[in-house]
Design a protein around this motif. Structure first.
Motif, short mmCIF file in Angstrom:
data_model
loop_
_atom_site.label_atom_id
_atom_site.label_comp_id
_atom_site.label_asym_id
_atom_site.label_seq_id
_atom_site.Cartn_x
_atom_site.Cartn_y
_atom_site.Cartn_z
N ALA A 265 43.09 54.48 60.95
CA ALA A 265 42.35 54.06 59.76
C ALA A 265 42.62 52.59 59.43
O ALA A 265 41.68 51.81 59.20
N TYR A 266 43.88 52.21 59.41
CA TYR A 266 44.21 50.82 59.08
C TYR A 266 43.78 49.87 60.19
O TYR A 266 43.28 48.77 59.92
N GLY A 267 43.94 50.28 61.46
CA GLY A 267 43.51 49.42 62.56
C GLY A 267 42.02 49.17 62.53
O GLY A 267 41.55 48.03 62.69
N CYS A 268 41.23 50.22 62.29
CA CYS A 268 39.78 50.08 62.23
C CYS A 268 39.36 49.27 61.02
O CYS A 268 38.49 48.39 61.12
N ALA A 269 39.96 49.54 59.86
CA ALA A 269 39.57 48.83 58.64
C ALA A 269 39.89 47.35 58.74
O ALA A 269 39.07 46.50 58.34
N ILE A 270 41.05 47.00 59.28
CA ILE A 270 41.41 45.58 59.43
C ILE A 270 40.46 44.89 60.39
O ILE A 270 39.99 43.77 60.13
N PHE A 271 40.14 45.55 61.51
CA PHE A 271 39.23 44.94 62.48
C PHE A 271 37.85 44.72 61.87
O PHE A 271 37.25 43.63 62.02
N VAL A 272 37.31 45.73 61.20
CA VAL A 272 35.96 45.63 60.65
C VAL A 272 35.89 44.55 59.57
O VAL A 272 34.95 43.74 59.54
N THR A 273 36.85 44.53 58.65
CA THR A 273 36.81 43.53 57.58
C THR A 273 36.97 42.11 58.12
O THR A 273 36.29 41.18 57.65
#
Length: 383
Positions: free
Chosen positions: A96-104
């Motif tokens: 969740a954190y890896g995807c959210a950081i990448f997307v933002t």
């Protein structure tokens, strides 16, 4: 007595025997399943876009898909491999954190607005898909780090070490900003500003792909090796199965799909807090697997659906809904201890083949009588 000569065919497929069982070719099976999934996706999207399903209900439906991915991914390690890990929430949080950081970060670099994610522009969809892959890879790396030493243990010891890993991940997400000196995860305040890239099509498209990949893997030689380890690890190792490799493989694949589910969850809720990925989240996912049936993908999907919708449906009885939730679990475990479906997995192609061969349940009852008649006829022929 006449001499029997072999029948020489001039070529082409041999004619089927009168009593031969007809079966569907593998490409036809895949085509039927793909068509069914496509129809369900189109119908669901039309209901949402047409207003038959409101925003709240569509969010619940998306969470159903997320929990299906979590349940079927944990089923790899628990149902197919026969281990008892309790760190699935940790893998979910890493993804969740890896995807959210990448997307933002990519949205800021490429200048993608929040509206682009809502409307589903091609660039936004590509960034969201890339974020899911990044989240899954981050969780897979975490699975390798914890899996190699942890999978040398069994039973309660494995459960304790994976539970400790999930708690370590939660504490790291909570305090890593103060260690790095800049904002990364948001700490206790949470990671905010995540665009809403998760949608019905994206979530259930991922559900279909994940279920297909898991089914394909378990039907391959790798899946058979994993099942052999579950049945008897000593016998599997004696026959040449590299138990350490296949246990780690199952653990890493399970962690990867949990990371994908975490990335979808981040896009669904828009805010991530470390407290959400605590011990009880791992227990909740494990309950879904046990309730549906260890080793049953359909059972995991059904139990994930029921256990996600049931608390929401009982919100009108907010004071008693968790009691009702617990009573349902206790009753199922008393009267159905092997789970709702046990180890049974539904196959649409098998149902179609049974219809093609007229293999109906009510015809099996007449089989003994037919067999008895056949024996009488053969006895008469001998006489």
């Amino acid at each position: 007595m006449a001499e029997r000569r072999p029948i020489i065919s001039a070529g082409g497929p041999a004619p089927a025997a009168p009593g031969a069982r007809r079966s569907l070719p593998m490409p036809v099976r895949y085509a039927i399943n793909a068509a069914l999934v496509l129809v369900l996706l189109v119908v669901g999207e039309l209901l949402i876009s047409g207003g038959a399903i409101n925003r709240y209900q569509s969010t619940v439906v998306e969470q159903v898909g997320i929990y299906i991915i979590l349940a079927v991914s944990l089923n790899i390690a628990t149902g197919y491999l026969g281990q008892l890990p309790l760190g699935h929430a940790g893998f979910m949080s890493v993804g969740a954190y890896g995807c959210a950081i990448f997307v933002t970060r990519m949205a800021d670099v490429l200048g993608i607005a929040v509206r682009d994610f809502a409307t589903g522009s091609p660039v936004a969809v590509a960034v969201a898909l890339g974020g899911l892959v990044v989240g899954g890879l981050c969780a897979a790396v975490a699975g390798i780090i914890i899996g190699i030493p942890a999978l040398r243990l069994k039973g309660d010891y494995l459960a304790i070490i994976t539970l400790a890993f999930a708690e370590i991940i939660r504490v790291v997400m909570l305090n890593i900003d103060s260690v790095l000196g800049f904002e990364l995860t948001g700490g206790a305040a949470g990671f905010t500003g995540i665009p809403g890239y998760s949608s019905f099509l994206l979530v259930f498209g991922c559900v279909a792909v994940v279920c297909f990949l898991i089914h394909t893997m378990m039907k391959s030689r790798h899946g058979r090796a994993i099942l052999a380890i579950r049945d008897n690890e000593i016998a599997a190792e004696a026959t040449g199965v590299n138990t350490t490799y296949y246990k780690t493989l199952a653990f890493v694949v399970s962690a990867f799909f949990a990371g994908v589910a975490g990335g979808l969850y981040a896009g669904c809720v828009g805010v991530l807090q470390p407290a959400y990925f605590g011990f009880m989240k791992s227990i909740e996912i494990l309950v879904m697997v046990v309730l549906g049936g260890m080793g049953s993908m359909l059972g995991s999907a059904l139990s994930a659906t029921v256990l996600t919708i049931l608390p929401e449906a009982l919100r009108a009885f907010s004071e008693y809904r968790m009691i009702a939730y617990a009573v349902v679990l206790v009753l199922v475990m008393i009267f159905r201890p092997q789970g709702l479906l046990g180890s049974y997995d539904f196959s649409l192609s098998h149902v179609i083949e049974r219809v093609m061969n007229r293999d109906f349940p009510w015809r099996k009852k007449a089989a003994p009588a037919d067999a008895a008649d056949g024996k009488e006829v053969s006895a008469d022929a001998e006489r």
